[in-house]
Motif scaffolding. Structure first.
Motif, PDB file in Angstrom:
ATOM      1  N   LYS A 224       1.624 -25.703  -7.087  1.00  0.00           N
ATOM      2  CA  LYS A 224       1.540 -26.693  -8.157  1.00  0.00           C
ATOM      3  C   LYS A 224       1.587 -25.943  -9.486  1.00  0.00           C
ATOM      4  CE  LYS A 224      -0.697 -30.231  -5.366  1.00  0.00           C
ATOM      5  NZ  LYS A 224      -1.842 -31.152  -5.185  1.00  0.00           N
ATOM      6  N   ARG A 225       0.524 -25.971 -10.285  1.00  0.00           N
ATOM      7  CA  ARG A 225       0.537 -25.195 -11.529  1.00  0.00           C
ATOM      8  C   ARG A 225      -0.466 -24.053 -11.492  1.00  0.00           C
ATOM      9  NH1 ARG A 225       1.791 -29.130 -16.704  1.00  0.00           N
ATOM     10  NH2 ARG A 225       3.359 -30.442 -15.694  1.00  0.00           N
ATOM     11  N   ASN A 226      -0.940 -23.753 -10.306  1.00  0.00           N
ATOM     12  CA  ASN A 226      -1.872 -22.643 -10.131  1.00  0.00           C
ATOM     13  C   ASN A 226      -1.068 -21.368  -9.879  1.00  0.00           C
ATOM     14  OD1 ASN A 226      -4.214 -21.139  -9.663  1.00  0.00           O
ATOM     15  ND2 ASN A 226      -4.120 -21.569  -7.469  1.00  0.00           N
ATOM     16  N   ILE A 227      -1.143 -20.415 -10.806  1.00  0.00           N
ATOM     17  CA  ILE A 227      -0.351 -19.188 -10.733  1.00  0.00           C
ATOM     18  C   ILE A 227      -1.245 -18.026 -10.332  1.00  0.00           C
ATOM     19  CG2 ILE A 227       1.173 -17.626 -11.983  1.00  0.00           C
ATOM     20  CD1 ILE A 227       1.700 -19.934 -13.952  1.00  0.00           C
ATOM     21  N   VAL A 228      -0.827 -17.303  -9.292  1.00  0.00           N
ATOM     22  CA  VAL A 228      -1.548 -16.114  -8.844  1.00  0.00           C
ATOM     23  C   VAL A 228      -0.628 -14.910  -9.007  1.00  0.00           C
ATOM     24  CG1 VAL A 228      -2.704 -14.972  -6.922  1.00  0.00           C
ATOM     25  CG2 VAL A 228      -2.868 -17.461  -7.174  1.00  0.00           C
ATOM     26  N   LEU A 229      -1.004 -13.991  -9.907  1.00  0.00           N
ATOM     27  CA  LEU A 229      -0.239 -12.761 -10.069  1.00  0.00           C
ATOM     28  C   LEU A 229      -0.536 -11.826  -8.895  1.00  0.00           C
ATOM     29  CD1 LEU A 229      -0.525 -12.000 -13.896  1.00  0.00           C
ATOM     30  CD2 LEU A 229       1.497 -12.756 -12.634  1.00  0.00           C
ATOM     31  N   LEU A 230       0.503 -11.426  -8.192  1.00  0.00           N
ATOM     32  CA  LEU A 230       0.342 -10.621  -6.986  1.00  0.00           C
ATOM     33  C   LEU A 230       0.607  -9.134  -7.236  1.00  0.00           C
ATOM     34  CD1 LEU A 230       2.231 -13.034  -4.576  1.00  0.00           C
ATOM     35  CD2 LEU A 230      -0.249 -12.812  -4.826  1.00  0.00           C
ATOM     36  N   ASP A 231       1.618  -8.844  -8.051  1.00  0.00           N
ATOM     37  CA  ASP A 231       1.977  -7.455  -8.329  1.00  0.00           C
ATOM     38  C   ASP A 231       2.476  -7.333  -9.761  1.00  0.00           C
ATOM     39  OD1 ASP A 231       1.441  -5.927  -6.001  1.00  0.00           O
ATOM     40  OD2 ASP A 231       3.181  -6.808  -5.004  1.00  0.00           O
ATOM     41  N   GLU A 232       2.329  -6.123 -10.281  1.00  0.00           N
ATOM     42  CA  GLU A 232       2.804  -5.819 -11.625  1.00  0.00           C
ATOM     43  C   GLU A 232       3.385  -4.408 -11.604  1.00  0.00           C
ATOM     44  OE1 GLU A 232       0.662  -4.718 -15.825  1.00  0.00           O
ATOM     45  OE2 GLU A 232      -0.124  -6.446 -14.704  1.00  0.00           O
ATOM     46  N   PHE A 233       4.618  -4.269 -12.117  1.00  0.00           N
ATOM     47  CA  PHE A 233       5.287  -2.970 -12.104  1.00  0.00           C
ATOM     48  C   PHE A 233       5.817  -2.665 -13.500  1.00  0.00           C
ATOM     49  CE2 PHE A 233       6.036  -4.997  -7.941  1.00  0.00           C
ATOM     50  CZ  PHE A 233       5.420  -4.070  -7.096  1.00  0.00           C
ATOM     51  N   ASN A 234       5.769  -1.391 -13.866  1.00  0.00           N
ATOM     52  CA  ASN A 234       6.402  -0.976 -15.110  1.00  0.00           C
ATOM     53  C   ASN A 234       7.908  -1.124 -14.987  1.00  0.00           C
ATOM     54  OD1 ASN A 234       3.994  -0.260 -16.439  1.00  0.00           O
ATOM     55  ND2 ASN A 234       3.999   1.760 -15.453  1.00  0.00           N
ATOM     56  N   ARG A 235       8.518  -1.585 -16.052  1.00  0.00           N
ATOM     57  CA  ARG A 235       9.972  -1.752 -16.067  1.00  0.00           C
ATOM     58  C   ARG A 235      10.603  -0.433 -16.515  1.00  0.00           C
ATOM     59  NH1 ARG A 235      13.165  -6.433 -19.564  1.00  0.00           N
ATOM     60  NH2 ARG A 235      15.285  -5.938 -18.835  1.00  0.00           N
ATOM     61  N   VAL A 236      11.051   0.345 -15.553  1.00  0.00           N
ATOM     62  CA  VAL A 236      11.554   1.687 -15.814  1.00  0.00           C
ATOM     63  C   VAL A 236      13.061   1.711 -15.565  1.00  0.00           C
ATOM     64  CG1 VAL A 236      11.382   4.126 -15.218  1.00  0.00           C
ATOM     65  CG2 VAL A 236       9.349   2.653 -15.056  1.00  0.00           C
ATOM     66  N   PRO A 237      13.864   2.110 -16.550  1.00  0.00           N
ATOM     67  CA  PRO A 237      15.322   2.149 -16.340  1.00  0.00           C
ATOM     68  C   PRO A 237      15.704   3.200 -15.308  1.00  0.00           C
ATOM     69  CG  PRO A 237      14.750   3.184 -18.430  1.00  0.00           C
ATOM     70  CD  PRO A 237      13.488   2.551 -17.909  1.00  0.00           C
ATOM     71  N   LEU A 238      16.861   3.017 -14.707  1.00  0.00           N
ATOM     72  CA  LEU A 238      17.352   3.993 -13.741  1.00  0.00           C
ATOM     73  C   LEU A 238      17.593   5.326 -14.442  1.00  0.00           C
ATOM     74  CD1 LEU A 238      19.982   1.897 -11.728  1.00  0.00           C
ATOM     75  CD2 LEU A 238      17.679   2.529 -11.014  1.00  0.00           C
ATOM     76  N   PRO A 239      17.177   6.418 -13.845  1.00  0.00           N
ATOM     77  CA  PRO A 239      17.389   7.723 -14.481  1.00  0.00           C
ATOM     78  C   PRO A 239      18.866   8.093 -14.517  1.00  0.00           C
ATOM     79  CG  PRO A 239      16.516   7.999 -12.264  1.00  0.00           C
ATOM     80  CD  PRO A 239      16.463   6.537 -12.561  1.00  0.00           C
ATOM     81  N   ASP A 240      19.231   8.824 -15.556  1.00  0.00           N
ATOM     82  CA  ASP A 240      20.614   9.295 -15.700  1.00  0.00           C
ATOM     83  C   ASP A 240      20.700  10.711 -15.155  1.00  0.00           C
ATOM     84  OD1 ASP A 240      23.214   9.700 -16.381  1.00  0.00           O
ATOM     85  OD2 ASP A 240      22.888   9.824 -18.547  1.00  0.00           O
ATOM     86  N   ASN A 241      20.910  10.812 -13.837  1.00  0.00           N
ATOM     87  CA  ASN A 241      21.006  12.128 -13.220  1.00  0.00           C
ATOM     88  C   ASN A 241      21.958  12.071 -12.029  1.00  0.00           C
ATOM     89  OD1 ASN A 241      19.536  11.051 -10.996  1.00  0.00           O
ATOM     90  ND2 ASN A 241      17.593  11.636 -11.934  1.00  0.00           N
TER      91      ASN A 241
END
Length: 326
Positions: A224-241
């Motif tokens: 419904k409108r009940n939100i449960v945050l399950l995970d949180e990750f840093n937004r890290v760009p793909l490395p240039d290598n």
């Protein structure tokens, strides 16, 4: 939608086609149109056979060209011409018309899933995925079954399926309103959200959610409108290598990146090899992210194996990697 739902939609459309006076008054046309509606409701998914080759080919092509604008036209011509040879007394134009409607309806309902289609090809290769309806929706399936049963027991299909389609239009609009309310709730919780991806579940009020924010990825469950945050990750760009350049050239990784709009990546170094993983954040299930891509290479950056697909068991993943050894 799933195969079963497409089948019942085809049967329902074959009954509804009797609103067309030409179909209603011509038994040969009515019979051929019913077959055309059932076949047309299935034929865009013929690309499912690509799974027999490998997941990379399947992911890159399923609901792609077979669901495109030219395909809708070509499928309808193929179906109607084939059936016209079997039913030469049928009205060819009306047979083609309802074949076209059946194929177009298949593609149209698929865009409301989270998986979506490339329905705009060749004008755009963008995936159109509105995320209103689960791939299998028991209400949509059930309404069609009820309508078909009324038809079997002697009801007028013109009336029955007119009512069915009116109910379904109202249902789709209600799902749109629910989705809009969920998005508004998430925006209040994550004000810097740049993109919100909703994945409806088989449970009517429950949604899987992946959010792309300025510096974070969030994974949540909504009831419904009940939100449960399950995970949180840093937004890290793909490395240039070099390692990532090699990974991005692999067919399995390319297939994954072409399909997934929100994912995180990780690198794990083992004594004998390196694994680069790309994990789709849309399908979290029981603390696990089952859809991902992985490439395994040695420390000289020679690719040993790779895989993409849905895996729920680590042992099965290891077996897949062994089978996909380069």
């Amino acid at each position: 939608m799933d195969t079963g739902t497409h089948i019942v939609m085809g049967i329902a459309l074959g009954g509804f086609a009797l609103v067309d006076p030409v179909v209603y008054n011509d038994p040969a046309t009515a019979q051929s149109v019913l077959i055309a509606a059932i076949v047309g409701s299935q034929i865009p998914d013929i690309d499912t056979v690509l799974k027999l080759r490998n997941n990379a080919v399947y992911i890159r092509n399923h609901r792609g060209i077979t669901h495109s604008v030219p395909a809708v036209i070509l499928w309808s011509i193929l179906i109607s011409m084939t059936l016209y040879f079997i039913f030469p007394e049928a009205n060819l134009f009306h047979l083609w018309l309802w074949s076209f409607i059946a194929v177009a309806l298949h593609v149209f309902v698929d865009i409301f899933n989270a998986y979506g289609t490339q329905a705009l090809r060749p004008f755009s290769s963008k995936w159109v995925a509105l995320g209103w309806i689960n791939t299998f929706d028991p209400i949509i399936f059930g309404i069609h079954i009820i309508g078909i049963l009324f038809w079997i027991f002697g009801g007028d299909p013109r009336i029955i399926f007119t009512v069915v389609y009116m109910i379904l239009i109202g249902y789709y609009l209600y799902r749109f309103a629910l989705r809009k309310a969920v998005i508004q709730s998430i925006k209040r919780l994550v004000p810097d959200a740049e993109k919100i991806i909703l994945n409806p579940t088989i449970k009517f009020f429950q949604w899987r959610v992946a959010v792309i924010a300025e510096n974070k990825f969030y994974v949540a469950r909504v009831y419904k409108r009940n939100i449960v945050l399950l995970d949180e990750f840093n937004r890290v760009p793909l490395p240039d290598n070099s390692m990532m350049d090699i990974a991005k050239k692999d067919k399995n990784i390319q297939a994954f990146l072409s399909f997934s709009p929100v994912y995180r990546w990780e690198i794990e170094e083992e004594p004998s090899h390196i694994e680069v993983r790309f994990i789709d954040l849309r399908y979290r299930s029981k603390d696990h992210y089952p859809f991902f891509a992985i490439i395994k290479m040695d420390y000289n950056l020679n690719v040993l194996s790779s895989y993409t697909g849905w895996i729920y068991n680590k042992d099965k993943l290891r077996k897949k990697l062994e089978l996909n050894t380069i």
